[in-house]
Every structure is written in structure tokens, then in C-alpha cells.
Motif scaffolding. Structure first.
Motif, PDB file in Angstrom:
ATOM      1  N   THR A  85       0.833  -1.202   0.000  1.00 44.98           N
ATOM      2  CA  THR A  85       0.000   0.000   0.000  1.00 44.98           C
ATOM      3  C   THR A  85       0.870   1.256   0.000  1.00 44.98           C
ATOM      4  O   THR A  85       2.085   1.181   0.097  1.00 44.98           O
ATOM      5  CB  THR A  85      -0.914   0.008   1.240  1.00 44.98           C
ATOM      6  N   HIS A 103       1.066  -6.267  -6.524  1.00 45.89           N
ATOM      7  CA  HIS A 103       0.207  -5.086  -6.722  1.00 45.89           C
ATOM      8  C   HIS A 103       0.668  -3.945  -5.821  1.00 45.89           C
ATOM      9  O   HIS A 103       0.908  -4.158  -4.637  1.00 45.89           O
ATOM     10  CB  HIS A 103      -1.247  -5.411  -6.366  1.00 45.89           C
ATOM     11  N   CYS A 150      -0.691  -0.369  -4.403  1.00 53.49           N
ATOM     12  CA  CYS A 150      -1.933   0.428  -4.306  1.00 53.49           C
ATOM     13  C   CYS A 150      -1.633   1.788  -3.718  1.00 53.49           C
ATOM     14  O   CYS A 150      -0.744   1.918  -2.880  1.00 53.49           O
ATOM     15  CB  CYS A 150      -2.914  -0.249  -3.360  1.00 53.49           C
ATOM     16  N   PHE A 210      -6.957   1.089   3.827  1.00 49.57           N
ATOM     17  CA  PHE A 210      -7.094   0.008   2.857  1.00 49.57           C
ATOM     18  C   PHE A 210      -8.188  -0.962   3.341  1.00 49.57           C
ATOM     19  O   PHE A 210      -8.247  -1.310   4.512  1.00 49.57           O
ATOM     20  CB  PHE A 210      -5.752  -0.732   2.746  1.00 49.57           C
ATOM     21  N   ASP A 251     -10.658  -2.185  -1.787  1.00 53.46           N
ATOM     22  CA  ASP A 251      -9.352  -2.083  -2.476  1.00 53.46           C
ATOM     23  C   ASP A 251      -8.838  -3.467  -2.850  1.00 53.46           C
ATOM     24  O   ASP A 251      -8.093  -3.627  -3.810  1.00 53.46           O
ATOM     25  CB  ASP A 251      -8.322  -1.400  -1.557  1.00 53.46           C
TER      26      ASP A 251
END
Ligand code: FPP
Ligand code: MG
Length: 268
Positions: free
Chosen positions: A216, A237, A239, A246, A250
Motif C-alpha cells: 500500500t 500489486h 496500491c 485500505f 481495495d
């Protein structure tokens, strides 16, 4: 009164939407192991004009929320980066708060009726735990022993962790085991990738292969986290949301992307 009523309706609508989303997702392939680099607690605190410590406390609330969503989806294993060895370079006040938070939350989670018991989760703390204060080590021993017979899911909390340390320890153990084996060609040490892999902290804790890693806060680095475990098939990933904000909404696009790729692989 009207405001309270509207807030209640909003909570109910969100709960319903979450239940629906979880049901839709559960009908597709579910990853066995998902890991989170929980980053952005301090930036979140600054943005919301709160103390840094509050950012970390809110970070734990997010961890609990995400863990519950993963467990409801029957994800077998969740790993989280709670404290890097490098984090010992932070201010004594921040380290103290994080250690007290870890102690209190580990003890809380080990209690009867809490999330670990409800979902049958075995909790492992992975890392150089000897570097942690004794009162945290005691809480770790307690929660690991209370949950050791739980067999529905695994939560790996990586504390005082770095991949380089994990890999070094794994190689040392693999070499030691190789030396213990009766070897016809004397003095020859054979250590394979599988031997090292088997000695990683995540493997010793019974974790399946890592399928999704999420970081994140918009930072695009792995920061020495699960480097060996990030294989060809791990989807990574990054974000934008800070960790304390989060949530399931998400996580959904990440899981849908996973399902699309799995289905794609099955077709081709
Ligand atoms: C990274 O954000 C977060 C941490 C170093 C601590 C993570 C801890 C928690 C989420 C809660 C505690 C968990 C347990 C198990 C008790 P940062 O501090 O690097 O924030 P920044 O990137 O905005 O500077
Ligand atoms: Mg950070």
C-alpha cells in the motif's frame, strides 16, 4: 436522530455490499497465500492530523479488517510485514509504541472468542524474534502456543524480519542438514533450491506458495520482504491507499485480476 438513522442505513448498505462481493468472489478461484506490506501509517496520520502512534494503531484495525475479509474468502494463509529489522532505526518512542501495540494485540487476539479462535487460525511470528523485547517474545510464545492446533488458516506476522536474514538462515540450515546426511563422496555439500526453500521461515510455518503480494501507500518497492517467495507466479500489486484506509473494496480488484489470470491460464 435523523443523522443517526442515516448512518445506520449507510452501515447496513455497506455490510450488504460486502457480503455480496464476498459471495461473488468466493465463486471463483481463491489464492492460497496473500501477503501485505502494510505501508503508509505515518503519512496517513499526518494527513488526518493525528499522532504517528495513532496511525499505527489504526493500522492494526485495518489488519484485523483485512484478515477477516481474507478468512471469510477462505484464503488459507495471510502474511503481513509488521516490523522490519531496519525499523529498529526509528525513534525510541515510535519503537516503544509499536512493541506495546504488538504485545497488546497479540494477547488480545489469543483470547477466547477472538478472531483466531473463531476462524481456526494458527498464528506464527516470523523473523529474528530474539531482537524483540522480552515482554513481546513472551506474548509471541503465548499466542503461538494457544493457536498451534488451529488448522483452518495461517496468519504469519513478520516482525523483526528481513528477507536477507531469512534467506541467510535458510541457507545455514540447509547446509547443516546436508552435512548431517551420510555422504558417499566425502566432504561434498549439496544444497538445492528446494532444500533452501524448505528452510524458509514461511515454509517451516506451513505456508503455501505466495500467490499475491500487495504493497500500500503508492511506494513501488519490496523493501526486503518475501523476496525468495515472490516467484514467477506471484502477482505483485502496488496500491495508492495508505494502509489504515485500505479495505475490502481495495482488495476486490486485486482478487478479480487474480481470477482473470487464473482463468486465462486455464484456457490457454
Ligand atoms: C509502515 O508504515 C508500518 C509499520 C512500520 C508498522 C506496521 C504495523 C501495523 C500495521 C500495526 C501493528 C501490527 C501488529 C501485529 C501489532 P510507515 O510507518 O512506514 O508509514 P510511512 O510509510 O507513511 O512512513
Ligand atoms: Mg513506510
Amino acid at each position: 436522530m435523523l443523522l443517526r438513522c442515516l448512518r445506520w442505513i449507510r452501515v447496513k448498505v455497506v455490510e450488504k455490499a460486502e457480503r455480496l462481493l464476498l459471495r461473488v468472489l468466493a465463486s471463483g478461484p481463491i489464492p492460497r497465500h496473500v501477503a501485505f506490506v502494510m505501508d503508509g501509517n505515518r503519512r496517513y496520520a499526518r494527513r488526518t492530523q493525528q499522532a504517528i502512534n495513532q496511525g499505527h494503531s489504526d493500522g492494526f484495525v485495518a489488519l484485523r479488517r483485512l484478515l477477516e475479509a481474507c478468512l471469510r474468502l477462505q484464503i488459507q494463509c495471510v502474511s503481513v510485514y509488521a516490523f522490519a529489522i531496519d525499523n529498529f532505526r526509528r525513534s525510541p518512542e515510535e519503537i516503544d509504541h509499536l512493541m506495546n501495540l504488538a504485545h497488546d494485540k497479540l494477547m488480545e487476539m489469543s483470547q477466547h472468542g477472538q478472531i483466531l479462535e473463531e476462524y481456526g487460525v494458527r498464528l506464527n511470528v516470523l523473523g529474528k524474534t530474539a531482537l524483540l523485547p522480552e515482554f513481546v517474545q513472551e506474548a509471541i510464545r503465548h499466542v503461538e502456543s494457544v493457536t498451534r492446533h488451529n488448522n483452518k488458516a495461517i496468519l504469519n506476522i513478520c516482525m523483526s524480519y528481513s528477507s536477507q536474514d531469512e534467506m541467510t538462515t535458510a541457507v545455514e540450515s540447509a547446509v547443516r542438514l546436508s552435512l548431517e546426511k551420510p555422504n558417499p563422496e566425502d566432504c561434498e555439500i549439496t544444497v538445492t533450491e528446494d532444500d533452501v526453500s524448505a528452510q524458509l521461515m514461511t515454509s517451516l510455518a506451513g505456508s503455501p506458495p505466495l500467490e499475491i503480494l500487495v504493497r500500500t501507500s503508492g511506494v513501488k518497492r519490496l523493501s526486503d520482504y518475501l523476496l525468495w517467495q515472490c516467484s514467477e507466479n506471484t502477482q505483485i500489486h502496488f496500491c495508492k491507499a495508505y494502509w489504515p484506509e485500505f479495505g475490502l473494496f481495495d482488495l476486490v480488484p486485486i482478487l478479480l485480476d487474480y481470477q482473470r489470470k487464473i482463468w486465462g491460464r486455464r484456457i490457454s
